[in-house]
Each structure stands twice: as structure tokens, then as C-alpha cells.
Design a protein around this motif. Structure first.
Motif, PDB file in Angstrom:
ATOM      1  N   MET A  41       0.826  -1.210   0.000  1.00 20.21           N
ATOM      2  CA  MET A  41       0.000   0.000   0.000  1.00 20.21           C
ATOM      3  C   MET A  41       0.862   1.262   0.000  1.00 20.21           C
ATOM      4  O   MET A  41       0.559   2.236  -0.706  1.00 20.21           O
ATOM      5  CB  MET A  41      -0.941   0.000   1.213  1.00 20.21           C
ATOM      6  CG  MET A  41      -2.004  -1.082   1.187  1.00 20.21           C
ATOM      7  SD  MET A  41      -3.131  -0.986  -0.234  1.00 20.21           S
ATOM      8  CE  MET A  41      -2.395  -2.189  -1.357  1.00 20.21           C
ATOM      9  N   LEU A  42       1.933   1.278   0.770  1.00 18.76           N
ATOM     10  CA  LEU A  42       2.806   2.449   0.811  1.00 18.76           C
ATOM     11  C   LEU A  42       3.527   2.659  -0.520  1.00 18.76           C
ATOM     12  O   LEU A  42       3.818   3.796  -0.900  1.00 18.76           O
ATOM     13  CB  LEU A  42       3.798   2.316   1.965  1.00 18.76           C
ATOM     14  CG  LEU A  42       3.167   2.380   3.356  1.00 18.76           C
ATOM     15  CD1 LEU A  42       4.195   2.016   4.427  1.00 18.76           C
ATOM     16  CD2 LEU A  42       2.571   3.750   3.632  1.00 18.76           C
ATOM     17  N   GLN A  44       2.061   2.208  -3.307  1.00 18.96           N
ATOM     18  CA  GLN A  44       1.055   2.928  -4.094  1.00 18.96           C
ATOM     19  C   GLN A  44       1.104   4.431  -3.793  1.00 18.96           C
ATOM     20  O   GLN A  44       0.974   5.259  -4.695  1.00 18.96           O
ATOM     21  CB  GLN A  44      -0.354   2.390  -3.785  1.00 18.96           C
ATOM     22  CG  GLN A  44      -0.551   0.913  -3.985  1.00 18.96           C
ATOM     23  CD  GLN A  44      -0.215   0.460  -5.384  1.00 18.96           C
ATOM     24  OE1 GLN A  44      -0.474   1.159  -6.366  1.00 18.96           O
ATOM     25  NE2 GLN A  44       0.369  -0.724  -5.490  1.00 18.96           N
ATOM     26  N   VAL A  45       1.269   4.774  -2.512  1.00 19.48           N
ATOM     27  CA  VAL A  45       1.333   6.188  -2.120  1.00 19.48           C
ATOM     28  C   VAL A  45       2.518   6.867  -2.798  1.00 19.48           C
ATOM     29  O   VAL A  45       2.386   7.961  -3.361  1.00 19.48           O
ATOM     30  CB  VAL A  45       1.426   6.332  -0.587  1.00 19.48           C
ATOM     31  CG1 VAL A  45       1.642   7.787  -0.188  1.00 19.48           C
ATOM     32  CG2 VAL A  45       0.180   5.765   0.089  1.00 19.48           C
ATOM     33  N   PHE A 136      -5.930  -0.043   9.309  1.00 15.54           N
ATOM     34  CA  PHE A 136      -5.837   1.072   8.367  1.00 15.54           C
ATOM     35  C   PHE A 136      -6.287   2.358   9.046  1.00 15.54           C
ATOM     36  O   PHE A 136      -5.694   3.423   8.849  1.00 15.54           O
ATOM     37  CB  PHE A 136      -6.658   0.811   7.101  1.00 15.54           C
ATOM     38  CG  PHE A 136      -6.112  -0.306   6.262  1.00 15.54           C
ATOM     39  CD1 PHE A 136      -4.816  -0.261   5.779  1.00 15.54           C
ATOM     40  CD2 PHE A 136      -6.894  -1.406   5.958  1.00 15.54           C
ATOM     41  CE1 PHE A 136      -4.304  -1.289   5.003  1.00 15.54           C
ATOM     42  CE2 PHE A 136      -6.396  -2.440   5.184  1.00 15.54           C
ATOM     43  CZ  PHE A 136      -5.098  -2.381   4.714  1.00 15.54           C
ATOM     44  N   GLU A 166      -6.643  -0.851  -1.830  1.00 20.02           N
ATOM     45  CA  GLU A 166      -5.749  -0.305  -2.848  1.00 20.02           C
ATOM     46  C   GLU A 166      -6.279   0.998  -3.425  1.00 20.02           C
ATOM     47  O   GLU A 166      -5.514   1.937  -3.667  1.00 20.02           O
ATOM     48  CB  GLU A 166      -5.504  -1.336  -3.952  1.00 20.02           C
ATOM     49  CG  GLU A 166      -4.373  -0.945  -4.865  1.00 20.02           C
ATOM     50  CD  GLU A 166      -3.793  -2.110  -5.645  1.00 20.02           C
ATOM     51  OE1 GLU A 166      -3.251  -1.832  -6.736  1.00 20.02           O
ATOM     52  OE2 GLU A 166      -3.868  -3.265  -5.193  1.00 20.02           O
ATOM     53  N   PHE A 169      -5.474   3.787  -0.857  1.00 23.43           N
ATOM     54  CA  PHE A 169      -4.083   4.234  -0.787  1.00 23.43           C
ATOM     55  C   PHE A 169      -3.632   4.920  -2.076  1.00 23.43           C
ATOM     56  O   PHE A 169      -2.854   5.883  -2.025  1.00 23.43           O
ATOM     57  CB  PHE A 169      -3.171   3.067  -0.416  1.00 23.43           C
ATOM     58  CG  PHE A 169      -3.111   2.816   1.069  1.00 23.43           C
ATOM     59  CD1 PHE A 169      -2.120   3.390   1.855  1.00 23.43           C
ATOM     60  CD2 PHE A 169      -4.063   2.034   1.691  1.00 23.43           C
ATOM     61  CE1 PHE A 169      -2.071   3.190   3.223  1.00 23.43           C
ATOM     62  CE2 PHE A 169      -4.029   1.816   3.060  1.00 23.43           C
ATOM     63  CZ  PHE A 169      -3.036   2.393   3.840  1.00 23.43           C
TER      64      PHE A 169
END
Length: 197
Positions: A41-42, A44-45, A136, A166, A169
Motif C-alpha cells: 500500500m505504501l 502505491q502512495v 488502516f 488499494e 491508498f
């Protein structure tokens, strides 16, 4: 606008975390947290926010992921707050809608100097892999409190929990990118009638 980077470390009896950010990066990402889905997820950020992120974390994962996930949010928020400086010349507000197949999420952020998390997400599963979906909220609460932002997260639709997370994020990354970008029309002015944020 000067270089907007920061490196912040958090060292407790539960976690040891170092986060480095470059708000004007290219989406480079290196991460070692021991929580694989959060790493995903990070990533994706970083990619969608065009923010360079380097994260090293060691936590008490033998207990569970809670302390590591929460403290990552705290440390990332501290790094953003330091990197963004006095906020002169930024857009301040950012928003994004992101779909992934059946899922759709909206994220809106304001670098207001006032922390507030408003999260309307009903995950369809209690965990993704081994990661408890309740964490989250803990991650974003830690980020909000320490970056001092208002953050609204809404999952508008979706039945696949991975897709729900997803889209959240990715939209978070996109909203961050918009909010921290330099606004040429602001020409270094404070984006507030108060004169400070």
C-alpha cells in the motif's frame, strides 16, 4: 521553493522506525516493515503521489501488527509535517477518486494545521493476508495527528477488500500529490486568509 525533504526516526519499546520523504520526488520507494500488505500500500502512495519514500521499521510483530502500523502512520505524518515547512505556495487541498475494477474510493485532504480523520469504509473482510483491516484506521489516525491535516476517506463501492484498500491508498497518494504541489499563482503566499497554517 526550497528542497522539501525530511528524515524522522521513532524509537520506542515497541517499534524502531525511520522514514525519509522527498515531496518533490519521482515515486521511488524502498521499504522494510515486516508487514507485506502495508508495504504494498505504501508503494502505491509513493508511486501515485510522486513522493520518494524510504522506510525502515522493526516492531513487535510477534505480538501483532498494531504497534508497527500505527507508529508508521505517526512517523510518516511527522516526516510530512517537517518536509512541507511553512506551507507557503502550496495548493493546500488535494482530492482524488480512484477505481480498481468494482471498487471506488475518494480521498480529500487539507493541510490545514488541524488534525481530523473522517473515514467511512466498511471493509468486506476482517483481514487482508494477515493484516487486520481495522489497522488502516490506526495508520491514518497516526498520520493525521502528526501531519496536522484534515483527511476524508470514503470507499464508495467495492466487494473485494484488497481492491477497497488499494483504491484508498492510491487515492491518498494522488490527493497528497495535489495538495503539496507548488501553485505558481500563489507565488510563495500563504494559502490561508489567516496568514498562517
Amino acid at each position: 521553493m526550497s528542497e522539501r525533504t525530511a528524515t524522522v526516526s521513532r524509537d520506542t519499546k515497541e517499534t524502531q522506525i525511520t522514514v525519509s520523504v522527498n515531496l518533490d520526488g519521482q515515486g521511488r520507494f524502498t521499504c522494510e516493515t515486516g508487514v507485506p500488505f502495508l508495504d504494498h500500500m505504501l508503494d502505491q502512495v509513493a508511486r501515485h503521489g510522486l513522493i520518494d519514500l524510504e522506510i525502515k521499521a522493526a516492531g513487535d510483530l510477534h505480538i501483532d501488527d498494531h504497534h508497527t502500523v500505527e507508529d508508521l502512520g505517526i512517523t510518516l505524518g511527522q516526516a510530512f509535517r517537517e518536509a512541507i515547512g511553512d506551507k507557503r505556495g502550496i495548493r493546500r487541498y488535494g482530492h482524488a477518486y480512484v477505481p480498481l475494477d468494482e471498487a471506488l474510493s475518494r480521498v480529500v485532504i487539507d493541510f490545514s494545521g488541524r488534525p481530523g480523520l473522517f473515514m467511512d469504509v466498511e471493509f468486506t473482510r476482517a483481514s487482508i493476508g494477515r493484516l487486520d483491516t481495522q489497522l488502516f484506521w490506526e495508520f491514518f489516525q497516526g498520520f493525521v495527528n502528526h501531519a496536522q491535516v484534515s483527511l476524508h476517506i470514503d470507499n464508495l463501492k467495492g466487494f473485494n477488500a484488497h481492491h477497497q484498500a488499494e483504491t484508498i491508498f492510491k487515492a491518498f497518494g494522488r490527493a497528497l500529490r495535489m495538495a503539496v504541489e507548488a501553485d505558481p499563482r500563489m507565488a510563495g503566499q500563504m494559502p490561508s486568509t489567516k496568514g498562517c497554517l
